[in-house]
Design an enzyme around this catalytic site. Structure first.
Site, PDB file in Angstrom:
ATOM      1  N   ASP A 177       0.997  -1.207   0.007  1.00 57.45           N
ATOM      2  CA  ASP A 177      -0.025   0.056   0.212  1.00 57.45           C
ATOM      3  C   ASP A 177       0.820   1.187  -0.013  1.00 57.45           C
ATOM      4  OD1 ASP A 177      -2.168   1.305   0.053  1.00 57.45           O
ATOM      5  OD2 ASP A 177      -2.552   1.329   2.131  1.00 57.45           O
ATOM      6  N   LYS A 180      -8.927  30.575  -1.930  1.00 53.35           N
ATOM      7  CA  LYS A 180      -7.969  29.475  -1.958  1.00 53.35           C
ATOM      8  C   LYS A 180      -8.662  28.319  -2.478  1.00 53.35           C
ATOM      9  CE  LYS A 180      -8.003  26.785   2.317  1.00 53.35           C
ATOM     10  NZ  LYS A 180      -7.218  26.498   3.337  1.00 53.35           N
TER      11      LYS A 180
END
Length: 1008
Positions: free
Chosen positions: A367, A491
């Site tokens: 992973d 943002k």
């Protein structure tokens, strides 16, 4: 109003074992179409009302029809069966055969009135005790494993808020039925798979299912063909992080996504571990060998005119002599000691046999998040004034005098919801805990290090209005009060911010944001994105005092303020950086011949970027994505001819859906370096199975519920101890206590070492079989008097040999342990013909010569020359016979019996002394002892213990009488010493030839 009742106690129904066809169907991906249909069709399909929900009576009828919303429990294997497996299967079965045969021999000899009958009974008792002790110990080690389903049941939410008959009520989650309308809010666990019909800033933690660490925004009006990727779906057992929403129950219990994963994980069955296969092979080998030798001598005895009972005595005696009774104790002890050593290195092994499996692993499916990376978003670059500043190594390179820098840090500090947890001011910034989104937390920590005292700056410029980030707008806006008026800060996703900007600040000047400048910024965004970094854009706008004066009332819902015409300020990019130790660990794996594959649910570009940073994709590798990026085209535009020139591959979940098993296996054969991205739980399982079908031993890592099927199916499943869910830990064979990929490499080395050391232990134990077997051959063919007793053999097998055999588990690794390829299970077996040839036909023969030298010397000192012993056996064991020696002296039975026990002692002590030499040469298979050294102090102590046990057995009054020994002088065993040096010198020469002539005849035929 809440009406939560707990009157009913729901029991999970038992699960029936799946057929092969049903199991294959479970491996198919979660497939529904409820996320694609309209709300009207959804109402009709589930016969419900989106506003009022189900009528309470209808809900009760559905509950009675479909049963409770629970996961079915799998059939649980009885602990008694597990215990019986340890006590009566495998090597224990062979030892029980030896016990039964010893009891049979006792019966025969006792019926004939022979004094030696009790030896057999003592032997049977000791071996039975060995079986029971090792069986119960092994059972204790394995009893910690529990049914995986218990962990899935812990994921079941306790309650749910449902709309029934137009009224909201809280009910036990077990009573949720298909068609129920569920209300969701922050902090709640989702009680079933839902098709969302309303969302207000809803974010859900899908990390346990998809592996993505950041919360996933949900939207009722957007869908994706793949259910698990669809924003209008929410899944059973996931948690609402923020916002509110409503959804219709479309799947529940075993039919839910979690149910499908649970069914798959609990239905999969592992095959035998490689070491179990080796032990089974060894059992078959030693059984066939023992029975073959026993039968041969039974036939020879009958041909020589011995009666049936005498012939049967030799048959059983030879079988018992061939069985290494101390081996089960040695195997269990060696693996337990290695398990404890691995635990001290952050590898907790749940199943002892899994230790060696990691050692012969040829593929690691790892992973990404938290294993290869730190599982901690970190700011990497600040981009302003047309330059990207790398800040992970330090802040010295920043141009802090720039207007763009000042504006960028102001937006990053103020336009944020992330805060530090109070009371941690004395900790280093990167160790302080935060409250808020992972990306915002990363920016917060960066700003605290750059500007300092973020909270004070926020108090100086208070927030008066805010539009939170949502998946539709993909931006966040906040308005702050300054000394001169108000400033609007924004943002968000770069493409959304750039479209709203008309000016840009660069090199201390504000200028028009032209197409060329936008193109340059877009190029910078792509460059950072291709490195696997998540990019946020920042913009601001100083609001004019007319009409935005001090008394102006800002309204986020009405948006009575401008959201266009902003000034672009800069970019901040961040990523979950690789762990510092991972690149070196990946390189060690490659050196050791292990293929490291990344399997992640993350975006392919991010996955490929991390893979390159850690070395899974080497610097010279070229993938289709690299070609697409260089040509600035979509990856699906790369031609097949160009793809065929690639030496590495990034394969997505969509690619896997279109591949057959054979096509997947071809890709695995064609590409040495592969990254799998955007994979589902079923696809992770498919990847593991494909590698196994190609003959690989596969290790798979994971931390989420989605990883549990692959963890269960892999030859060794490795879960994360810190970030891992209970489900993943229960499905795994090993747990990394520090969640660090580097610990796997430590485990690989330990796994290889335990296999090497087990070989050494077995070589040590088998060698003494030869001097234990040959006396019986001599008694048959040459008719010698008894050479050694059954009790002497027992003392060697479960006494003097035990500590030394176990001490070899402490032997350090040889130099080549991490440079050779993973062992081939079909060729490099635990016990092979080379080991048998060395132990039985070489070292064992030298030991036998030494032991007979001591035996003959003992007889000669008492008047019996070797030629006098030939054919003397029948008269020797006759109670009434008088035997004369080579000097015509007469010996009564009692006198002969004392001499026989002295001979037992001489023969026994000779075996022990040569076993000391054997132990020393077994320390290393290739290196010289002078290279390996004598630093294994457990083994050094083992030599002392071995000699001490032998001395006690022979010279301690009472004990020696019980074991049929009699004290002998040192002169009798002196001839053994030269043989011990011969063993040492012979094996040093053999190993020298192996090192000097690799692949030569000595290497090929004797390197075990």
């Amino acid at each position: 109003m809440s009406h939560l009742k707990r009157g009913n106690s729901y029991q999970s129904r038992s699960k029936v074992k799946l057929t092969e066809k049903e199991l294959e169907e479970k491996k198919n991906e979660y497939s529904i179409d409820d996320h694609l249909i309209s709300f009207l069709e959804l109402e009709r399909r589930y016969n419900t009302n989106l506003k009022k929900g189900l009528h309470p009576h209808e809900a009760q009828n559905r509950l009675a029809r479909d049963g409770p919303n629970l996961l079915a429990a799998p059939p649980v294997k009885s602990k008694w069966l597990i215990l019986a497996n340890f006590l009566f299967c495998g090597f224990a079965a062979l030892l029980w055969v030896a016990v039964i045969m010893a009891v049979v021999m006792f019966g025969i000899m006792y019926s004939q009135g022979k004094e030696e009958a009790t030896e057999q009974l003592y032997f049977a008792t000791v071996v039975a005790i060995v079986i029971l002790v090792t069986g119960f110990f092994g059972f204790y080690q394995e009893s910690a494993n529990v049914a995986i389903i218990e962990s899935f049941q812990k994921l079941t939410p306790k309650s749910a808020t449902v709309i029934r008959g137009g009224a909201a009520s809280e009910i036990p989650s077990e009573e949720v039925v298909l068609g129920d309308v569920i209300e969701l809010k922050a902090g709640q666990w989702i009680p079933a798979d839902l098709r969302l019909i309303q969302c207000q800033g809803l974010k859900v933690d899908h990390s346990a299912i998809t592996g993505e660490s950041s919360p996933q925004a949900r939207a009722a009006d957007r869908s994706d063909p793949i259910p698990i990727e669809s924003p209008n779906m929410a899944f059973f057992s996931t948690c609402v992080i923020e916002g509110t929403g409503r959804g219709i129950v479309v799947r529940r219990g075993d039919d839910s996504l979690i149910g499908a994963i649970a069914n798959l994980a609990t239905s999969l069955e592992k095959g035998d571990t490689p070491i179990r296969k080796e032990i089974n092979y060894f059992i078959k080998f030693i059984t066939v060998l023992a029975v073959a030798i026993g039968l041969l001598f039974f036939i020879v005895c009958m041909a020589y005119g011995y009666d049936f009972f005498t012939s049967f005595f030799y048959f059983i005696a030879l079988i018992i002599a061939n069985v290494p009774e101390g081996l089960p104790v040695t195997l269990t002890a060696c693996m337990t000691l290695t398990s404890k050593r691995m635990a001290s290195k952050n590898c907790m092994v749940k199943k002892l046999e899994a230790i060696e499996t990691l050692g012969c692993t040829s593929v690691i499916c790892s992973d990404k998040t938290g294993t290869l990376t730190q599982n901690k978003m970190t700011v990497v670059h600040l981009f302003y004034d047309n330059e990207a500043y790398y800040v992970m190594a330090g802040l010295e390179s920043l141009d802090s005098q720039s207007q763009a820098f000042a504006a960028l840090t102001q937006i990053a500090i103020l336009c944020s919801r992330a805060t530090f947890v109070p009371g941690q001011e004395n900790l280093p910034v990167d160790q302080r805990a935060t409250l808020g989104d992972a990306s915002e937390s990363a920016v917060l920590k960066c700003m605290e290090m750059i500007a300092g005292n973020v909270e004070a700056k926020r108090r100086e410029t208070p927030k008066v209005c805010e539009i939170p980030f949502n998946s539709t707008n993909k931006y966040q806006v906040s308005i702050h009060k300054t000394r001169t008026g108000f400033v609007l800060l924004m943002k968000g996703a770069p493409e959304r911010i750039l479209d709203r900007c008309t000016t840009i600040v660069r090199f201390n000047e504000t200028e028009p944001f032209t197409k060329d400048l936008k193109k340059g910024i877009s190029k910078a965004i792509n460059h950072l994105g291709n490195k696997g970094e998540r990019v946020l854009a920042f913009a601001d706008l100083n609001l004019p005092t007319d009409p935005y004066d001090r008394n102006y009332k800002f309204d986020a819902d009405k948006q009575n303020f401008p959201l266009n015409g902003l000034r672009f300020v800069g970019l901040i990019s961040m990523m979950d950086p690789p762990r510092a130790s991972v690149p070196d660990a990946v390189n060690k794996c490659k050196t050791a011949g292990i293929k490291v594959i990344m399997v992640t649910g993350d975006h392919p570009l991010t996955a490929a970027a991390i893979a390159k940073q850690v070395g899974i994709l080497s610097p010279g590798s070229v993938t289709a994505y690299d070609i697409a990026l260089n040509r600035d085209i979509a990856v699906n535009m790369v031609s097949e001819k160009e793809k065929s020139m690639c030496n590495a591959a990034v394969i997505t979940g969509n690619d896997l859906r279109e591949m057959s098993s054979s096509e997947l296996q071809n890709n695995m054969l064609n590409y040495q370096e592969i990254v799998f991205a955007r994979t589902s739980p079923q696809q992770k399982l498919k990847i593991v199975e494909a590698f196994q079908k190609l003959g690989h031993i596969v290790a798979s890592t994971g931390d989420g519920v989605n990883d549990s099927p692959a963890l269960k199916k892999a030859d060794i499943g490795i879960a994360m101890g810190i970030a891992g869910t209970e489900v993943s830990k229960d499905a795994a064979d090993m747990i990394l206590l520090d969640d660090n990929f580097s610990s796997i490499v430590t485990g690989v080395e330990e796994g290889r070492l335990i296999f090497d050391n087990l070989k050494k232990s077995i070589a040590y134990l088998l060698t003494s079989n030869v001097p234990e077997i040959v006396p019986f051959i001599a008694m048959v063919f040459i008719n010698f008097p008894p050479v050694v007793g059954i009790l002497a053999i027992m003392v060697i097998d479960v006494g003097t040999d035990l500590w030394p055999a176990i001490s070899l588990a402490y032997e350090k690794a040889e130099a080549d342990i991490m440079t050779r390829r993973p062992r081939d299970p079909f060729y490099d077996k635990l016990v092979n013909h080379r080991l048998i040839l060395l132990t039985y036909a070489q070292i064992g023969v030298i030991q036998t010569c030494a032991a007979f030298a001591a035996y003959f010397l003992c007889m000669m000192e008492h008047g019996f020359h070797w030629d006098k012993l030939v054919g003397l056996r029948e008269a020797w064991i006759d109670n009434d016979a008088i035997v004369t020696d080579s000097y015509d002296q007469e010996w009564t039975y009692e006198e002969r019996k004392v001499l026989m026990h002295k001979c037992y002692s001489a023969y026994f002590l000779s075996i022990v002394i040569t076993q000391v030499a054997d132990l020393i040469i077994c320390k290393t298979r290739r290196l010289s002892l002078f290279q390996q050294g004598m630093t294994n102090w457990v083994l050094n102590m083992g030599i002392f213990v071995e000699l001490s046990i032998a001395a006690i057995a022979v010279y301690c009054p009472g004990i020696n009488m019980f074991l049929q020994f009699h004290p002998v002088g040192v002169d009798v065993i002196l001839p053994t010493i030269p043989f011990a040096f011969i063993i040492f010198g012979y094996d040093e020469l053999r190993r020298f030839m192996i090192r000097k002539y690799p692949e030569g005849v000595i290497d090929v035929e004797t390197y075990y």
